[in-house]
Write an enzyme that holds these catalytic residues in place. Structure first.
Site, PDB file in Angstrom:
ATOM      1  N   SER A 152       0.890  -1.062   0.036  1.00  0.00           N
ATOM      2  CA  SER A 152       0.087   0.039   0.086  1.00  0.00           C
ATOM      3  C   SER A 152       0.841   1.314  -0.005  1.00  0.00           C
ATOM      4  O   SER A 152       0.173   2.306  -0.274  1.00  0.00           O
ATOM      5  CB  SER A 152      -0.950   0.205   1.058  1.00  0.00           C
ATOM      6  N   HIS A 163      -0.944   5.497   8.764  1.00  0.00           N
ATOM      7  CA  HIS A 163      -0.815   4.089   8.117  1.00  0.00           C
ATOM      8  C   HIS A 163      -0.497   4.443   6.505  1.00  0.00           C
ATOM      9  O   HIS A 163      -0.653   5.654   5.984  1.00  0.00           O
ATOM     10  CB  HIS A 163      -2.207   3.199   8.033  1.00  0.00           C
ATOM     11  N   SER A 201      -1.565   4.258   3.171  1.00  0.00           N
ATOM     12  CA  SER A 201      -2.444   5.160   2.213  1.00  0.00           C
ATOM     13  C   SER A 201      -2.523   6.423   2.705  1.00  0.00           C
ATOM     14  O   SER A 201      -2.447   7.483   1.806  1.00  0.00           O
ATOM     15  CB  SER A 201      -3.536   4.255   1.835  1.00  0.00           C
ATOM     16  N   ASP A 236      -8.952  -4.186   3.261  1.00  0.00           N
ATOM     17  CA  ASP A 236      -7.649  -5.024   3.237  1.00  0.00           C
ATOM     18  C   ASP A 236      -7.359  -5.744   4.574  1.00  0.00           C
ATOM     19  O   ASP A 236      -6.895  -6.835   4.284  1.00  0.00           O
ATOM     20  CB  ASP A 236      -6.467  -3.841   2.743  1.00  0.00           C
ATOM     21  N   HIS A 256      -6.632  -9.634   4.455  1.00  0.00           N
ATOM     22  CA  HIS A 256      -5.471 -10.097   5.119  1.00  0.00           C
ATOM     23  C   HIS A 256      -5.535 -11.427   6.070  1.00  0.00           C
ATOM     24  O   HIS A 256      -4.878 -12.259   6.364  1.00  0.00           O
ATOM     25  CB  HIS A 256      -4.653  -9.129   5.824  1.00  0.00           C
ATOM     26  N   ASP A 269      -5.771   0.189  -4.478  1.00  0.00           N
ATOM     27  CA  ASP A 269      -4.408   0.488  -4.567  1.00  0.00           C
ATOM     28  C   ASP A 269      -3.770  -0.899  -5.106  1.00  0.00           C
ATOM     29  O   ASP A 269      -2.625  -0.921  -5.637  1.00  0.00           O
ATOM     30  CB  ASP A 269      -3.788   0.645  -3.044  1.00  0.00           C
ATOM     31  N   HIS A 270      -4.472  -2.115  -4.633  1.00  0.00           N
ATOM     32  CA  HIS A 270      -4.036  -3.417  -5.278  1.00  0.00           C
ATOM     33  C   HIS A 270      -5.163  -4.427  -4.952  1.00  0.00           C
ATOM     34  O   HIS A 270      -6.122  -3.910  -4.493  1.00  0.00           O
ATOM     35  CB  HIS A 270      -2.896  -3.953  -4.561  1.00  0.00           C
ATOM     36  N   HIS A 314      -1.196  -9.472  -1.069  1.00  0.00           N
ATOM     37  CA  HIS A 314      -1.927  -8.769  -1.862  1.00  0.00           C
ATOM     38  C   HIS A 314      -1.870  -9.574  -3.375  1.00  0.00           C
ATOM     39  O   HIS A 314      -1.004 -10.670  -3.477  1.00  0.00           O
ATOM     40  CB  HIS A 314      -1.450  -7.557  -2.265  1.00  0.00           C
TER      41      HIS A 314
HETATM   42 ZN   LIG Z   1      -2.653  -4.924   2.923  1.00  0.00          ZN
END
Ligand SMILES: [Zn+2]
Ligand SMILES: *[C@@H]1O[C@H](CO)[C@@H](O)[C@H](O)[C@H]1NC(C)=O
Length: 522
Positions: free
Chosen positions: A132, A195, A197, A358, A362, A399-400, A475
């Site tokens: 990220s 964090h 982002s 996200d 995870h 972002d992914h 990711h």
């Molecule tokens: Zn992540």
């Protein structure tokens, strides 16, 4: 034999059909999944015939023909970032929402009404699959960086504090471009505001994990040599000019010996209280509010607030699935942020991150991830309704991806969180949602069989199965989607690098050093 089988199929289908209809009539399925249908509801209605498809697709075609670009300067930009929000996440969330509205697979999410979309390539400078931090650097500053670095280019290897200090190697965000143009800026997330982002908007660091000085000291780095991310937010050139900051992460701003109102200790070694510093500095500039509880946010007089910091948790904010009353929803924070920033007639840039999508992925907790995706959509729908397409460019992207799939040939109307199909090798059922890696991996039992998910998948914290065991799922690397509406939304079609995004935003909003719509139209 054959006739009997056909009879059985017809009988079963009809029975399920009747059951499903009555379930649909009597229950309002709620997105939390408490009332969600058991697996295997098929034939939720009679199947649509040609007249249905022809008339609906003709309407879709007419809508498409009526689309026209809005060729004006974007006064405001709202950037919605769903962390780890793969296309499969969006599809599954759509179906889950459809289970509560009765629209099932045909549900239309708020961003699906946006007229333009493009695919986005997400690889980082050094990895096929990005994290990220590297992605934030690209989609916010327009330059790709190394994995786990933020706001710095290829001259800054990870952990290299010396290189990080050189301002020539800093790449600057669209947020800073707005500040330089005298417009207001805000950052909202459900993760710690330090964090990766959110930090992509204001920080320049050789390591995303250096969120405060203790993080640097613990890893053996000199916290006096390079500013941590929390310091950059409160004291940095860009961070200190942000008017609206909301999310979690109080611990990164408070000293270890301080106990906050929720009974948590700060996490800074240097004794600094950066929340106090922020308040003092902002109070000298205008009406300032620091809040830490949802009730304070809901009672806030946004028309008289110029600077707003809301830190609602010591760490990341809670997941939707936990129902924490002290935490506002992403939509509630977004609403307040838009109201405060709208006090500036020059326009604003607002970054809003659905960061817990996200975090749930995870953990392979697909149910939790879906609820976060629905909260993300709720915030987008609200921003869409609060702003005009004539002056506000809204983009929604990720972002992914995550290695999260919708698999099996489940019947339409089947609970997306449930069992959709069964293996033709081991004969056991499997869930429609699965992961390629992560903690959901389940070892085979004594008979060498994988466990049957049927008795356990209904637990809201059930970890969906993965093929490869990992403490935290990785990711995934395929492209993500970006939806756009408002002035110059048509710059987002086809397929682009993530680093293209801020270049297009700068053009639309007439900020930054590159091509600008306002120059092109002088
Ligand atoms: Zn992540
Ligand atoms: C930082 O990067 C520079 C330039 O590549 C290099 O000369 C230096 O040794 C690096 N420092 C550390 C601590 O790795």
């Amino acid at each position: 034999m054959k006739a009997a089988l056909i009879f059985l199929i017809i009988f079963t289908t009809t029975a399920i059909y009747v059951e499903a209809r009555s379930a649909k009539e009597h229950e309002h399925h709620n997105v939390l999944g408490h009332d969600r249908p058991e697996g295997g509801i098929n034939n939720i209605r009679t199947y649509e015939d040609a007249s249905y498809w022809n008339s609906n697709m003709q309407k879709d075609l007419r809508d498409q023909l009526n689309k026209s670009p809005i060729i004006k300067q974007a006064k405001n930009i709202i950037f919605f970032l769903g962390d780890g929000t793969s296309i499969s996440t969006l599809t599954a969330a759509r179906i889950l929402k459809g289970q509560s509205t009765g629209n099932y697979e045909e549900e239309v999410m708020a961003y699906e009404n946006f007229p333009y979309s493009t695919l986005i390539k997400t690889y980082s400078l050094d990895k096929q699959v990005t994290d990220s931090a590297a992605s934030a650097t690209a989609y916010l500053t327009g330059v790709k960086g190394f994995q786990r670095t933020i706001g710095v280019d290829s001259n800054v290897p990870r952990y290299n504090c010396t290189q990080m200090l050189n301002p020539e190697y800093h790449s600057h965000s669209i947020l800073k471009n707005f500040q330089d143009a005298g417009r207001s800026t805000g950052v909202v997330t459900v993760t710690r505001v330090t964090h990766a982002s959110p930090a992509g908007n204001y920080a320049h660091t050789a390591n995303r994990d250096w969120e405060n000085d203790a993080d640097m000291n613990d890893e053996g780095y000199d916290s006096d040599a390079c500013d941590d991310v929390a310091e950059q937010l409160v004291l940095g050139d860009t961070g200190s000019k942000i008017k609206v900051i909301m999310g979690g992460g109080r611990e990164k701003f408070e000293p270890k010996d301080l106990v906050d109102p929720e009974g948590h200790h700060g996490d800074r070694d240097d004794g600094k209280n950066l929340i106090d510093t922020w308040r003092t500095e902002k109070e000298a500039l205008g009406n300032t509010e620091y809040i830490w509880h949802r009730d304070e946010l809901l009672n806030l007089d946004t028309s008289n607030t110029e600077y707003l910091m809301g830190l609602f948790d010591d760490d990341h904010m809670s997941w939707e699935i936990e129902g924490d009353e002290s935490n506002p929803s992403l939509a509630e924070m977004t609403k307040a942020a838009i109201e405060v920033l709208s006090n500036d007639d020059n326009g604003y840039y607002l970054f809003v991150e659905g960061g817990n999508i996200d975090r749930a992925h995870h953990q392979n907790e697909a149910h939790a991830a879906m609820l976060e995706a629905l909260a993300f959509e709720e915030a987008i729908a609200l921003a869409d309704s609060m702003t005009s397409v004539e002056d506000t460019l809204i983009i929604v992207t990720a972002d992914h991806s995550h290695s999260f799939v919708i698999n099996g040939y489940a019947d339409r109307g089947t609970d997306i969180l449930g069992i959709g199909d069964q293996s033709d090798i081991d004969g056991l059922p499997f869930t429609t949602l699965l992961y390629a890696n992560g903690p959901g991996y389940s070892k085979k039992n004594n008979n060498g069989q994988r466990p049957d998910p049927t008795p356990v998948y209904n637990n809201p914290h059930y970890k969906y199965d993965s093929a490869v065991p990992m403490d935290s799922a990785h990711h995934a690397g395929e492209d993500v989607i970006l939806y756009a509406r408002g002035p110059h939304a048509h710059l987002f079609t086809g397929i682009h690098e993530n680093a293209y995004i801020p270049h297009a935003l700068r053009y639309a909003a007439c900020v930054g050093d590159g091509l600008q719509f306002c120059d092109a139209n002088k």
